[in-house]
Design a protein around this motif. Sequence first.
Motif, PDB file in Angstrom:
ATOM      1  N   ASN A  94      10.825  -4.487 -11.898  1.00 43.45           N
ATOM      2  CA  ASN A  94      10.368  -5.551 -11.012  1.00 43.45           C
ATOM      3  C   ASN A  94       8.949  -6.035 -11.294  1.00 43.45           C
ATOM      4  OD1 ASN A  94      12.550  -5.941  -8.735  1.00 43.45           O
ATOM      5  ND2 ASN A  94      12.423  -3.742  -9.090  1.00 43.45           N
ATOM      6  N   ASN A  95       8.394  -5.624 -12.438  1.00 43.25           N
ATOM      7  CA  ASN A  95       7.051  -6.055 -12.807  1.00 43.25           C
ATOM      8  C   ASN A  95       6.997  -6.366 -14.301  1.00 43.25           C
ATOM      9  OD1 ASN A  95       5.109  -5.569 -10.322  1.00 43.25           O
ATOM     10  ND2 ASN A  95       6.508  -3.815 -10.392  1.00 43.25           N
ATOM     11  N   CYS A 130       9.615   4.912 -10.880  1.00 41.76           N
ATOM     12  CA  CYS A 130       9.188   4.271 -12.122  1.00 41.76           C
ATOM     13  C   CYS A 130      10.229   3.274 -12.624  1.00 41.76           C
ATOM     14  CB  CYS A 130       8.910   5.325 -13.189  1.00 41.76           C
ATOM     15  SG  CYS A 130       7.428   6.301 -12.886  1.00 41.76           S
ATOM     16  N   LYS A 131      11.486   3.616 -12.516  1.00 38.66           N
ATOM     17  CA  LYS A 131      12.553   2.709 -12.943  1.00 38.66           C
ATOM     18  C   LYS A 131      12.541   1.440 -12.104  1.00 38.66           C
ATOM     19  CE  LYS A 131      16.528   4.718 -13.033  1.00 38.66           C
ATOM     20  NZ  LYS A 131      17.843   5.336 -13.319  1.00 38.66           N
ATOM     21  N   LEU A 174       5.036   3.292 -19.454  1.00 38.41           N
ATOM     22  CA  LEU A 174       3.750   2.837 -18.923  1.00 38.41           C
ATOM     23  C   LEU A 174       3.566   3.289 -17.473  1.00 38.41           C
ATOM     24  CD1 LEU A 174       3.543  -0.811 -20.331  1.00 38.41           C
ATOM     25  CD2 LEU A 174       2.153   1.141 -21.034  1.00 38.41           C
ATOM     26  N   THR A 175       4.629   3.218 -16.687  1.00 43.27           N
ATOM     27  CA  THR A 175       4.523   3.616 -15.274  1.00 43.27           C
ATOM     28  C   THR A 175       4.492   5.131 -15.092  1.00 43.27           C
ATOM     29  OG1 THR A 175       6.929   3.573 -14.957  1.00 43.27           O
ATOM     30  CG2 THR A 175       5.732   1.537 -14.519  1.00 43.27           C
ATOM     31  N   SER A 176       4.907   5.871 -16.114  1.00 36.81           N
ATOM     32  CA  SER A 176       5.057   7.324 -15.978  1.00 36.81           C
ATOM     33  C   SER A 176       3.747   8.054 -15.719  1.00 36.81           C
ATOM     34  CB  SER A 176       5.714   7.905 -17.235  1.00 36.81           C
ATOM     35  OG  SER A 176       4.814   7.864 -18.348  1.00 36.81           O
ATOM     36  N   ASN A 179       4.473   4.546  -4.888  1.00 35.26           N
ATOM     37  CA  ASN A 179       5.003   4.184  -3.576  1.00 35.26           C
ATOM     38  C   ASN A 179       4.396   2.890  -3.057  1.00 35.26           C
ATOM     39  OD1 ASN A 179       6.986   6.141  -2.864  1.00 35.26           O
ATOM     40  ND2 ASN A 179       5.371   7.662  -2.557  1.00 35.26           N
ATOM     41  N   VAL A 180       3.111   2.692  -3.310  1.00 35.40           N
ATOM     42  CA  VAL A 180       2.457   1.438  -2.918  1.00 35.40           C
ATOM     43  C   VAL A 180       3.086   0.267  -3.663  1.00 35.40           C
ATOM     44  CG1 VAL A 180       0.301   0.129  -2.984  1.00 35.40           C
ATOM     45  CG2 VAL A 180       0.267   2.526  -2.289  1.00 35.40           C
ATOM     46  N   LEU A 181       3.316   0.436  -4.956  1.00 34.75           N
ATOM     47  CA  LEU A 181       3.923  -0.618  -5.758  1.00 34.75           C
ATOM     48  C   LEU A 181       5.370  -0.886  -5.359  1.00 34.75           C
ATOM     49  CD1 LEU A 181       2.520   0.407  -9.248  1.00 34.75           C
ATOM     50  CD2 LEU A 181       1.985  -1.703  -8.038  1.00 34.75           C
ATOM     51  N   ALA A 182       6.055   0.157  -4.894  1.00 36.11           N
ATOM     52  CA  ALA A 182       7.462   0.018  -4.497  1.00 36.11           C
ATOM     53  C   ALA A 182       7.614  -0.688  -3.162  1.00 36.11           C
ATOM     54  CB  ALA A 182       8.122   1.391  -4.452  1.00 36.11           C
TER      55      ALA A 182
END
Length: 207
Positions: A153-154, A147-148, A122-124, A132-135
């Motif tokens: 974490n979500n 992505c990993k 899904l994140t791919s 990067n924003v999500l990280a």
Amino acid sequence: MTELQIKILLVKYFLKKYEDFVVGSEFSFQFGERRADLALLNFGYLTAFEIKGARDTVSRLGYQIESYKKFFDFCFVVCEQNNLADVRDAIPKEVGILLADCNGIKHIRQSKCFKRHDKLILTSVLSVQKLNVLAKGTYLRSKHDLCKFISKNNSLEFLRKLSRDDFIEKYGMVSRLMKQETTLSLTSDDIYTITKKAPSPLKKRIT
């Protein structure tokens, strides 16, 4: 029929069946390893359409379908009368079937709703910038590592919605443009409008 001819029939089918939808052609996912011939988003659900014309082989169809089930909510194989029996034999009953002929698209079998999605896949589809924003400032060198980290974490539901929102960002405007500029007399140019070209030929990722 050619794949392009079947795509045109499918989009005509969507135009008749749905008032509001987003559609993309040659939609790549799973880090670019897989590509759906057509993908359709409506009512918040994303559906994959794998086209198998009468001259196409179905030997890899089962493998293709398994990858679709990890990302899409529904999945249909679109075939012709000449290879309908082969398609039925090659796919599980939980996968939908549509039949294409000169008169249009005929619904043969409904797809099950797939819910056991793969968070990493899904994140791919997200850009490195979004990842990067999500990280949140975590320094990770590769997209795969990002992505990993994000998939761990979500929640599945959050990442599923994020991937669908991303699909709308990619294809929403071109879908509206196509619908505004065309009638049911679609051409190959209309299909090109909703096609996102991969930056390079698809390659199997080495891990």
